[in-house]
Design a protein around this motif. Structure first.
Motif, PDB file in Angstrom:
ATOM      1  N   PHE A  68       0.867  -1.175   0.000  1.00 22.80           N
ATOM      2  CA  PHE A  68       0.000   0.000   0.000  1.00 22.80           C
ATOM      3  C   PHE A  68       0.898   1.217   0.000  1.00 22.80           C
ATOM      4  N   TRP A  69       0.825   2.007  -1.082  1.00 22.11           N
ATOM      5  CA  TRP A  69       1.764   3.104  -1.278  1.00 22.11           C
ATOM      6  C   TRP A  69       1.050   4.441  -1.137  1.00 22.11           C
ATOM      7  N   LEU A  70       1.510   5.230  -0.178  1.00 23.09           N
ATOM      8  CA  LEU A  70       0.957   6.561   0.050  1.00 23.09           C
ATOM      9  C   LEU A  70       2.112   7.492   0.384  1.00 23.09           C
ATOM     10  N   VAL A  71       2.222   8.574  -0.375  1.00 22.81           N
ATOM     11  CA  VAL A  71       3.301   9.537  -0.153  1.00 22.81           C
ATOM     12  C   VAL A  71       2.777  10.729   0.638  1.00 22.81           C
ATOM     13  N   PRO A  72       3.304  10.969   1.835  1.00 21.06           N
ATOM     14  CA  PRO A  72       2.962  12.193   2.560  1.00 21.06           C
ATOM     15  C   PRO A  72       3.739  13.349   1.948  1.00 21.06           C
ATOM     16  N   ALA A  73       3.015  14.269   1.326  1.00 21.87           N
ATOM     17  CA  ALA A  73       3.694  15.347   0.604  1.00 21.87           C
ATOM     18  C   ALA A  73       4.583  16.162   1.540  1.00 21.87           C
ATOM     19  N   ASP A  74       5.781  16.432   1.095  1.00 21.13           N
ATOM     20  CA  ASP A  74       6.757  17.203   1.860  1.00 21.13           C
ATOM     21  C   ASP A  74       6.525  18.686   1.589  1.00 21.13           C
ATOM     22  N   GLU A  75       5.992  19.396   2.583  1.00 20.47           N
ATOM     23  CA  GLU A  75       5.649  20.805   2.371  1.00 20.47           C
ATOM     24  C   GLU A  75       6.870  21.689   2.120  1.00 20.47           C
ATOM     25  N   LYS A  76       8.070  21.172   2.364  1.00 23.85           N
ATOM     26  CA  LYS A  76       9.275  21.967   2.146  1.00 23.85           C
ATOM     27  C   LYS A  76      10.056  21.508   0.915  1.00 23.85           C
ATOM     28  N   ALA A  77       9.461  20.636   0.102  1.00 23.68           N
ATOM     29  CA  ALA A  77      10.151  20.099  -1.072  1.00 23.68           C
ATOM     30  C   ALA A  77      10.436  21.195  -2.095  1.00 23.68           C
ATOM     31  N   ASP A  78      11.427  20.933  -2.957  1.00 16.99           N
ATOM     32  CA  ASP A  78      11.809  21.897  -3.984  1.00 16.99           C
ATOM     33  C   ASP A  78      10.797  21.976  -5.114  1.00 16.99           C
ATOM     34  N   SER A  79      10.007  20.902  -5.288  1.00 16.30           N
ATOM     35  CA  SER A  79       8.990  20.868  -6.344  1.00 16.30           C
ATOM     36  C   SER A  79       8.019  19.741  -6.035  1.00 16.30           C
ATOM     37  N   VAL A  80       6.857  19.771  -6.683  1.00 12.57           N
ATOM     38  CA  VAL A  80       5.897  18.682  -6.476  1.00 12.57           C
ATOM     39  C   VAL A  80       6.426  17.389  -7.090  1.00 12.57           C
ATOM     40  N   ILE A  81       7.219  17.498  -8.153  1.00 18.62           N
ATOM     41  CA  ILE A  81       7.817  16.294  -8.739  1.00 18.62           C
ATOM     42  C   ILE A  81       8.804  15.672  -7.761  1.00 18.62           C
ATOM     43  N   ALA A  82       9.576  16.490  -7.090  1.00 23.30           N
ATOM     44  CA  ALA A  82      10.484  15.960  -6.073  1.00 23.30           C
ATOM     45  C   ALA A  82       9.707  15.300  -4.945  1.00 23.30           C
ATOM     46  N   ALA A  83       8.593  15.926  -4.541  1.00 18.87           N
ATOM     47  CA  ALA A  83       7.812  15.426  -3.410  1.00 18.87           C
ATOM     48  C   ALA A  83       7.162  14.089  -3.710  1.00 18.87           C
ATOM     49  N   TYR A  84       6.773  13.861  -4.938  1.00 15.25           N
ATOM     50  CA  TYR A  84       6.064  12.633  -5.285  1.00 15.25           C
ATOM     51  C   TYR A  84       6.929  11.643  -6.071  1.00 15.25           C
ATOM     52  N   VAL A  85       7.489  12.090  -7.193  1.00 20.74           N
ATOM     53  CA  VAL A  85       8.217  11.169  -8.068  1.00 20.74           C
ATOM     54  C   VAL A  85       9.585  10.813  -7.490  1.00 20.74           C
ATOM     55  N   ASP A  86      10.371  11.820  -7.152  1.00 16.10           N
ATOM     56  CA  ASP A  86      11.706  11.532  -6.617  1.00 16.10           C
ATOM     57  C   ASP A  86      11.613  10.764  -5.302  1.00 16.10           C
ATOM     58  N   PHE A  87      10.629  11.107  -4.471  1.00 19.60           N
ATOM     59  CA  PHE A  87      10.405  10.373  -3.221  1.00 19.60           C
ATOM     60  C   PHE A  87      10.184   8.885  -3.505  1.00 19.60           C
ATOM     61  N   SER A  88       9.504   8.570  -4.612  1.00 20.33           N
ATOM     62  CA  SER A  88       9.089   7.195  -4.905  1.00 20.33           C
ATOM     63  C   SER A  88      10.114   6.386  -5.690  1.00 20.33           C
ATOM     64  N   ARG A  89      11.177   7.020  -6.159  1.00 24.37           N
ATOM     65  CA  ARG A  89      12.141   6.284  -6.988  1.00 24.37           C
ATOM     66  C   ARG A  89      12.784   5.102  -6.245  1.00 24.37           C
ATOM     67  N   PRO A  90      13.223   5.248  -4.985  1.00 21.26           N
ATOM     68  CA  PRO A  90      13.764   4.077  -4.295  1.00 21.26           C
ATOM     69  C   PRO A  90      12.755   2.936  -4.179  1.00 21.26           C
ATOM     70  N   ALA A  91      11.503   3.268  -3.945  1.00 19.19           N
ATOM     71  CA  ALA A  91      10.477   2.228  -3.846  1.00 19.19           C
ATOM     72  C   ALA A  91      10.281   1.521  -5.179  1.00 19.19           C
ATOM     73  N   ALA A  92      10.297   2.282  -6.272  1.00 22.60           N
ATOM     74  CA  ALA A  92      10.132   1.665  -7.588  1.00 22.60           C
ATOM     75  C   ALA A  92      11.240   0.652  -7.851  1.00 22.60           C
ATOM     76  N   ALA A  93      12.473   1.029  -7.501  1.00 28.75           N
ATOM     77  CA  ALA A  93      13.596   0.094  -7.673  1.00 28.75           C
ATOM     78  C   ALA A  93      13.420  -1.127  -6.785  1.00 28.75           C
ATOM     79  N   ALA A  94      12.962  -0.928  -5.543  1.00 31.33           N
ATOM     80  CA  ALA A  94      12.786  -2.045  -4.614  1.00 31.33           C
ATOM     81  C   ALA A  94      11.639  -2.950  -5.032  1.00 31.33           C
ATOM     82  N   LEU A  95      10.597  -2.397  -5.637  1.00 35.07           N
ATOM     83  CA  LEU A  95       9.493  -3.227  -6.134  1.00 35.07           C
ATOM     84  C   LEU A  95      10.000  -4.224  -7.166  1.00 35.07           C
ATOM     85  N   LYS A  96      10.858  -3.745  -8.053  1.00 37.31           N
ATOM     86  CA  LYS A  96      11.413  -4.624  -9.089  1.00 37.31           C
ATOM     87  C   LYS A  96      12.401  -5.618  -8.496  1.00 37.31           C
TER      88      LYS A  96
END
Length: 294
Positions: A68-96
């Motif tokens: 179950f994947w849920l990203v708590p948005a980081d209110e201090k992130a540099d961008s929304v892409i960083a908050a969601y996509v970059d946050f999830s990159r390690p998980a994507a690698a681990a899923l594979k």
């Protein structure tokens, strides 16, 4: 084994409770395990840390069939892409790497509308879905409108001033859902090993409702007058900056609200499958009123 991320949040904690009621084997990733109720901590496997950390998700996903994947948005992130996509990159690698079979995520409505291209948090969450889908897992993205429970962030002003605020038009009828219904849908999918492929599933609540309608219902349930006040988008953004949001994330919240005001959440046809049961009145009785009463 089912892995639940963000298990201390509004949705995650309800998902964990639902799974444990069905005697599921559950592992959670928690930055602060002490926030988990003791009765839950004793029944789950706890991995302490952030699910943005490669070592943490690699260990958590070891032997897991479903996440179950849920990203708590980081209110201090540099961008929304960083908050969601970059946050999830390690998980994507681990899923594979761990050959996880299925992922259920919480995301946003709007993929099939042009408005999604500049919708702040929505744009980031949809890009996150694309990243997860690219791993080849069987994937269900639960696409959400605004949550009824988000009104709890304005509980103080509702209680003291009898008012709540948004830049979205007070007469615009939009879908709104309760987090307990999201958790119910997510839990059902997490417990079912028989679905395959990649699909978006909307969770729309029982009806479209405006903020003015909500104010009328709150007044009736609380026994005190409550009024909705529309505010300018600039004032909306300024409030998030005052709360400590980065410029990019405050703008992301504002862009999302602007897209919703233009009909972002109205692009999915309501069906019996995507209509969930908790009405706004019921939510006010069960959640808002007890919260305001302390």
């Amino acid at each position: 084994m089912i892995v639940v991320t963000a298990p201390t949040g509004q949705i995650g904690q309800q998902v964990v409770r639902n799974l444990l009621k069905q005697d599921a084997s559950v592992r959670v990733i928690a930055r602060d395990p002490s926030k988990l109720p003791s009765r839950i901590r004793s029944k789950v496997d706890v991995i302490e840390g952030s699910h943005a950390t490669p070592e943490i998700v690699k260990r958590a996903f070891d032997g897991a069939e479903t996440v179950f994947w849920l990203v708590p948005a980081d209110e201090k992130a540099d961008s929304v892409i960083a908050a969601y996509v970059d946050f999830s990159r390690p998980a994507a690698a681990a899923l594979k790497a761990n050959r996880v079979k299925r992922v259920v995520s919480v995301t946003a409505l709007g993929r099939n509308t042009p408005l999604a291209a500049n919708a702040g948090y929505v744009t980031g969450s949809l890009a996150m879905d694309d990243l997860i889908a690219s791993t080849g897992v069987d994937f269900r993205a639960l696409t959400m409108p605004s949550f009824m429970d988000n009104l709890l962030m304005q509980a103080a002003s509702i209680k003291s001033q009898g008012m709540f605020f948004s830049p979205i038009s007070g007469d615009l009828k939009l879908p709104s859902c309760a987090t307990r219904d999201i958790a119910t849908v997510a839990s059902r999918l997490l417990l079912d090993p028989n679905w395959h492929g990649r699909e978006e599933l909307a969770v729309l609540g029982p009806e479209n409702i405006s903020f003015n309608d909500m104010a009328e219902t709150m007044s009736d349930v609380l026994g005190n007058p409550v009024r909705f006040q529309q505010i300018p988008f600039e004032a909306y953004k300024a409030r998030f900056l005052q709360f400590g949001f980065s410029e990019a994330m405050a703008q992301g919240m504002t862009d999302m609200a602007r897209a919703k005001d233009r009909g972002l959440d109205l692009g999915v046809e309501r069906t019996s499958e995507n209509t969930t049961p908790t009405s706004f009145r019921q939510w006010c009785q069960d959640v808002l009123r007890p919260t305001l009463l302390g």
